[in-house]
Design a protein around this motif. Structure first.
Motif, short mmCIF file in Angstrom:
data_model
loop_
_atom_site.label_atom_id
_atom_site.label_comp_id
_atom_site.label_asym_id
_atom_site.label_seq_id
_atom_site.Cartn_x
_atom_site.Cartn_y
_atom_site.Cartn_z
N GLN A 13 29.66 44.24 41.74
CA GLN A 13 30.86 44.50 40.95
C GLN A 13 30.66 45.68 40.00
OE1 GLN A 13 29.36 41.56 41.42
NE2 GLN A 13 30.79 39.83 41.37
N ASN A 35 35.91 40.30 43.53
CA ASN A 35 34.68 41.05 43.24
C ASN A 35 34.82 42.52 43.61
OD1 ASN A 35 33.27 38.57 42.60
ND2 ASN A 35 33.21 38.18 44.79
N GLY A 69 32.04 47.24 45.20
CA GLY A 69 32.03 45.79 45.03
C GLY A 69 32.36 45.10 46.33
N GLU A 70 32.19 43.79 46.36
CA GLU A 70 32.49 43.01 47.58
C GLU A 70 31.76 43.61 48.79
OE1 GLU A 70 33.76 39.63 48.72
OE2 GLU A 70 34.98 40.34 47.06
#
Length: 373
Positions: free
Chosen positions: A154, A186, A201-202
């Motif tokens: 993140q 996220n 992120g993710e």
């Protein structure tokens, strides 16, 4: 929730789709003069024109009356899954709500902050965003800072390090000249002064440029479900909406939406779009603007193997990765079954016929995994 042009706020819930106007303090009158609203998990926030912040719990039947947060001079608000942020006209930020991952910005072993708490060592902020359990801000100099959970990148490459949650703001050094940010779950998006969009992120470990997109007006992180579902969404200046996916596939236009002025999403469950007429289109309170047609049933060929389902995506000969990473393989669960005696149980199990409601935006990843592709 919906904000009307007259400054009033209207709600509907999962079990009650009748629009309800949000009442005023202590249930007296109605909440008015609102200029922005935002929602978290089972709560809502409103920023009034006078710079005050109000919040309420969105119960499944009737929402509670809004409560004044007790702060003033606020110019923007943001909400995560369980925490809240407020940006002041002086460039400082308040945080409160859930703090189990330090997402509210309180540097303490305190899982919940009951009221607005001024975040230390944070100034010159011009934009704020909140993901599920992390927070981001943009400063006047275009730098981006964040705090909270880091386990899924993140806060960029911090996710690769065993450092735990960030209790104090840290700079995301790969970003500069940023003017707008957006977070959901996220995942994060940033728009820079050159009109470039970046995502991270993710499972995306550090910010990367989104290719093949231009004339960007606004960015919206989140799972918008008017089409195939997505992690990120880009609104272009011509009113078209384009969707992003974490697998680096080029942005794809949502063909059923035109003249869009704003979009919003829940956590994979609801999507709303406002068009230039002021109408609201949604996938939770009404059908999608252009429902996907039901596939045509075809007879089972004999001899030879038969397909599980008649789908708009051809799975034959595709590898696990090809199916999992292609958004065209995403579809609604409840398609009609083929007459395939040998495979009926697997198809029934996969299509989720045991579920009460149809379930949108499962991907070919699940198909591939569950069926050994």
């Amino acid at each position: 929730a919906a904000l009307k042009s007259d400054g009033t706020v209207w709600l509907w819930t999962q079990s009650n789709t009748t629009l309800q106007q949000v009442k005023g303090e202590n249930g007296q009158g109605f909440l008015t003069d609102v200029k922005k609203i935002i929602a978290g998990n089972n709560f809502g926030m409103a920023l009034k024109k006078d710079g005050t912040v109000w919040s309420w719990s969105q119960g499944f039947i009737n929402p509670q009356n809004p409560i004044n947060a007790g702060i003033s001079g606020i110019v923007d608000i943001a909400a995560g899954a369980g925490h809240k942020l407020a940006l002041t006209s002086a460039g400082t930020v308040y945080g409160w709500g859930r703090n189990d991952r330090a997402q509210a910005g309180a540097n303490c072993d305190c899982p919940f902050i009951s009221g607005p708490n001024l975040i230390n060592n944070l100034s010159n902020v011009v934009s704020i965003a909140a993901g599920d359990s992390h927070s981001l801000v943009v400063k006047k100099d275009g730098s981006v800072w964040g705090w909270g959970r880091v386990s899924e990148w993140q806060l960029s490459e911090s996710g690769l390090l065993n450092i735990g949650d960030r209790r104090v703001p840290v700079q995301i050094t790969e970003l500069s000249s940023i003017k707008e940010i957006s977070s959901k779950l996220n995942y994060n998006l940033a728009l820079d002064l050159n009109g470039e969009v970046l995502e991270w992120g993710e499972y995306i470990s550090k910010p990367r440029k989104v290719q093949n997109i231009s004339s960007v007006k606004n960015i919206f992180a989140g799972w918008i479900q008017f089409s195939y579902g997505s992690t990120g969404n880009i609104l272009k200046s011509d009113g078209t909406l384009w969707q992003l996916y974490i697998n680096d596939i080029p942005p794809k236009q949502v063909p059923v939406l035109k003249n869009v002025v704003a979009v919003a999403s829940g956590n994979q469950t609801a999507s709303l779009a406002v068009v230039n007429t002021g109408d609201v289109l949604g996938t939770s309170i009404s059908p999608t603007p252009s429902p996907k047609p039901t596939p045509t049933l075809t007879p089972t060929p004999e001899p030879g193997p038969s397909p599980f389902l008649q789908l708009p995506f051809d799975y034959a000969g595709k590898s696990y990765e090809q199916v999992a990473l292609n958004p065209e393989s995403w579809f609604d669960h409840k398609y009609p079954l083929q007459n395939v005696p040998c495979c009926t149980f697997k198809v029934l199990k996969y299509t989720g016929s045991e579920d009460i409601d149809a379930y949108r935006s499962h991907s070919g990843y699940d198909y591939a995994k569950n069926n050994g592709i």
